[in-house]
Design an enzyme around this catalytic site. Structure first.
Site, PDB file in Angstrom:
ATOM      1  N   SER A   1      -1.024 -11.181   0.584  1.00 36.84           N
ATOM      2  CA  SER A   1      -0.747 -11.169   2.019  1.00 36.84           C
ATOM      3  C   SER A   1      -1.982 -11.495   2.833  1.00 36.84           C
ATOM      4  O   SER A   1      -3.117 -11.335   2.373  1.00 36.84           O
ATOM      5  CB  SER A   1      -0.213  -9.821   2.514  1.00 36.84           C
ATOM      6  OG  SER A   1       0.917  -9.426   1.801  1.00 36.84           O
TER       7      SER A   1
ATOM      8  N   ASP B   1      -6.644  -0.662  -8.430  1.00 34.60           N
ATOM      9  CA  ASP B   1      -6.246  -0.445  -9.826  1.00 34.60           C
ATOM     10  C   ASP B   1      -5.621   0.942  -9.942  1.00 34.60           C
ATOM     11  O   ASP B   1      -6.317   1.940 -10.127  1.00 34.60           O
ATOM     12  CB  ASP B   1      -7.477  -0.556 -10.730  1.00 34.60           C
ATOM     13  CG  ASP B   1      -7.108  -0.535 -12.201  1.00 34.60           C
ATOM     14  OD1 ASP B   1      -5.908  -0.425 -12.508  1.00 34.60           O
ATOM     15  OD2 ASP B   1      -8.023  -0.633 -13.039  1.00 34.60           O
TER      16      ASP B   1
END
Length: 797
Positions: A250, A322
């Site tokens: 995005s 992560d």
């Protein structure tokens, strides 16, 4: 002869009757955008004005009534999409599509989203405002299910409509959370490379943060057929069969008043999501005396993930942190029901699930769980005898308050209330972008971030037995990356690396600097931005990195080995400005050569399957520019030529030659026929569009499109051997919110508002979208009423 004529007349009559019946049947399947309907539970009547693009503008006297109406109109346009989304987490796709989706169902059931949902819902306060509002929305969906027409997809698959429950809302949010995670694609693959080839090969990959690239700045006023490869392959194949899109990236930027022509905040946002039909977002404007929001909704979720009103606006990009790790476990040598921990042996949990399969027998399977999560070997049955590997995912490891967070965002009235809601969104990791009418601009990274031991890299499978590779602590939300009203007067995100926070760089699967660099280049030196200039920027298709990469590599080439025709186009590449128009030739030649450079670099070591897995990661996107400029490295040599040590130059020359020859084979010897629009196309695929006879009815496109991977107008595609760049993800909407003219803010959807193929709004924005056009997000009640295409009135019983 008379009998034949009579028979023909009877036959013609029957055919006419069938045609009339089909026409009548089709008319019954269309959404109702006008008329009057009774909606159970309403306190007062509700008016829904549909504009010329089918966007509902819902006017109600109270929010419960508004959400009931929202649920109804959302369902009549998107019930099939809602059905698929809620089935994902519960492993119910095989019941619709048959045995081909069994592995996908196994994978999602092993994630534990539905178990986490059940636990969360069982502990909810049923009188909580968020829960109550969800139920009103579900009441609207279920009213449509009970009395509305059945979407054609239900007839084609033979499944029955079922009421929607609160659990379904949570399961949709859980799917969204997983769709952001990249660890399942990357960690096992990197581990297999490390184990087979060693650290020298790992060191020559762009795994870690590159300090020379553009990072997002914080501002706070106070401060070989290995196990890993098989796991990756299994996950990748399961996800490739999904009939709904994944979230991938995005862009967003928010400009402070001093950066704009009219002295008011402007917010731009275009979340990048896999293209599909219908597209992801359902757009709706809800207005009551005490609440108003123009928002973008996921199927089955009442609170918009993107939204604005006259006071504030917000958008999202993916943080790419992560939040999913793998751990090696060790099974007790004498007791297979136990696994090792630093505190001794603990027992595996065993979970048995049953999958209903269309036109086949039910499939039951059992998998083990450790303290870290499911043992994925039991899902990838072909590696059942290897060392156990468990998957640890942040979303299911912590209390789930994500819906409370979304409820808080869309009900906040100022920046303080908005920020208070953010810590509840523990996963997925998001960059939440904010601007308001008071002139505030802000960016916050929302996620449950943790601190790992200094020597531990979460990019590889970790040791789950010793306790030495577990999180040390979880960061307080105040330690997350953020910038509130920074002195440089704008905030932005392009899924790139955020700067250090809490004295550490948080590990993630960040995308390369390409888009970020271009955004910063454009924003830095201009202080008179308006809506028009911002909308042009959101459509920008110029790469900030590729031309300089080409220039650097061309310097290495001995031009004497090139033909006259090749010299002409190498010179064109050298002068290329990185612009990706549909009639461009340089983009086609560049990407064909780039693919062959990757292939000639990696495939000899990895083999075809693992090479294709690598191409699907964010890692390879970061590696392209970084790795191509590496003069020496282990990957350049072809391991199949034992007597020769290949160099970067030799790989470059071979790759250009391979690219040129393949283009000649595909399009002929005249490079003027190698236009970008011939190879770079967009088709919005419906699950039934994979059937050739149904493709034209359900799919939208294909269209030749400008743009490419990692430009602002990020029309991304997977690399493969076909040499065709079929766009599979990109801007799921483009929005520009201008607080100097809030009622004339603009947006666009990739295809249309409706997911019903018989609706006039199924694809009425598709050509506008590929041409870079926008439409108004109307908020003025008088304008909406005067220009509405239709009025649907819900009345109380």
């Amino acid at each position: 002869m008379k009998k034949i004529k009579k028979a023909l007349l009877v036959l013609a009559g029957l055919i006419l009757l069938v045609i009339i019946s089909l026409i009548v049947f089709v008319q019954t399947l269309k959404p109702d955008y006008s008329g009057e309907k009774t909606l159970p539970g309403l306190q007062e009547d509700v008016n829904v004005h549909f504009d010329t693009f089918g966007i509902p503008h819902i006017y109600a006297e109270n929010e419960p009534d508004a959400l009931r109406a929202l649920g109804y109109v959302h369902a009549q346009d998107r019930l099939w999409q809602m059905e698929l989304l809620r089935r994902l987490a519960k492993g119910e796709l095989s019941e619709v599509f048959g045995p081909d989706l069994v592995d996908t169902d196994k994978f999602f059931l092993s994630l534990g989203i539905d178990e986490h949902t059940n636990q969360t819902v069982s502990q909810l306060d049923k009188e909580d405002e968020m829960v109550v509002l969800c139920q009103f929305y579900l009441d609207g969906i279920n009213a449509f299910i009970e009395e509305g027409p059945t979407p054609v997809e239900f007839y084609l698959t033979g499944i029955d409509k079922r009421p929607f429950l609160l659990e379904d809302v949570y399961n949709v949010v859980g799917y969204m959370a997983f769709s952001f995670a990249m660890g399942h694609k990357t960690d096992p693959l990197l581990t297999s490379i490390q184990q087979e080839f060693g650290e020298e090969y790992i060191d020559d990959l762009a795994i870690y943060s590159d300090t020379s690239t553009v990072w997002i700045k914080n501002y706070k006023k106070n401060s070989p057929d290995s196990l890993g490869a098989m796991i990756t392959s299994n996950a990748t194949k399961a996800l490739q069969k999904l009939p709904v899109p994944l979230f991938v990236g995005s862009n967003s930027w928010v400009l402070a008043p001093s950066k704009t022509k009219n002295g008011k905040v402007i917010l731009a946002n275009d979340p990048h999501i896999g293209f599909a039909q219908p597209s992801v977002w359902y757009e709706a404007h809800v207005s009551t005396p005490n609440y108003e929001k123009y928002g973008y909704h996921l199927g089955g979720v009442p609170f918009p993930l993107l939204g604005h009103n006259r006071d504030l606006a917000y958008g999202l990009t993916m943080l790419q942190n992560d939040d999913l790790n793998f751990y090696y476990e060790e099974t007790h040598p004498q007791d297979s029901t136990k696994y090792r921990t630093e505190n001794g042996w603990e027992r595996y949990d065993y979970v048995t699930r049953t999958i209903k399969v269309k036109d086949s027998e039910d499939v039951s399977f059992t998998f083990k769980k450790t303290r870290h999560g499911p043992v994925v070997n039991d899902i990838a049955t072909q590696i059942d005898d290897e060392q156990p590997v468990a998957m640890s995912w942040m979303y299911v490891m912590h209390k789930n308050e994500v819906l409370h967070g979304l409820h808080g965002l869309c009900h906040a009235t100022d920046i303080a209330q908005f920020e208070d809601a953010l810590p509840k969104i523990h996963a997925p990791g998001l960059n939440v972008m904010y601007g308001d009418a008071d002139g505030n601009v802000a960016w916050w990274a929302t996620a449950k971030l943790n601190q790992m031991p200094d020597s531990v890299s979460t990019k590889f499978i970790l040791d789950g037995t010793s306790g030495k590779q577990e999180p040390i602590r979880f960061l307080d939300f105040s330690e997350n990356p953020s910038a509130v009203n920074p002195p440089w007067q704008y905030v932005y995100s392009a899924n790139n690396q955020p700067d250090s926070t809490a004295g550490m760089l948080y590990p993630g699967y960040y995308l390369p600097e390409n888009r970020a660099k271009r955004i910063v280049q454009l924003l830095e030196n201009k202080n008179d931005w308006d809506k028009k200039a911002t909308s042009e920027m959101i459509l920008d298709v110029t790469s900030s990195v590729n031309p300089s990469l080409v220039t650097e590599l061309i310097k290495l080439v001995d031009v004497s080995i090139l033909s006259e025709e090749q010299l002409i186009w190498v010179d064109a590449l050298k002068n290329w400005d990185g612009h990706y128009a549909v009639d461009g030739i340089s983009p086609t030649l560049f990407h064909r050569a780039e693919y062959y450079m990757l292939k000639n670099t990696f495939e000899d070591e990895l083999g075809e399957d693992r090479f294709n897995q690598l191409l699907a990661t964010h890692l390879i996107k970061r590696h392209i520019a970084w790795g191509a400029q590496m003069e020496d490295g282990k990957w350049w040599d072809n391991v199949h030529t034992a007597d020769t040590l290949e160099t970067r130059l030799e790989v470059l020359i071979k790759s250009f030659d391979d690219a040129w020859n393949s283009l000649v084979e595909d399009f002929g010897p005249d490079p003027n026929q190698w236009q970008w629009g011939k190879v770079h196309t967009l088709e919005h695929q419906h699950p039934f569009g994979k059937v050739e006879t149904l493709r034209n009815f359900f799919n939208v496109g294909p269209f030749p499109v400008e743009g490419t991977r990692e430009v602002i107008n990020n029309m991304a595609f997977p690399y493969d051997s076909t040499g065709l760049y079929k766009v599979n993800s990109g801007p799921s909407t483009r929005r520009v919110i201008d607080f100097s003219d809030i009622e004339n803010s603009i947006s666009i959807l990739p295809t249309g508002q409706s997911g019903n193929p018989f609706s006039k709004h199924y694809k009425d924005q598709a050509e506008m979208y590929v041409k870079g056009k926008f439409r108004k997000m109307m908020m003025n009640k008088r304008e909406i009423q005067d220009n509405a295409e239709s009025l649907l009135k819900f009345v109380k019983k």
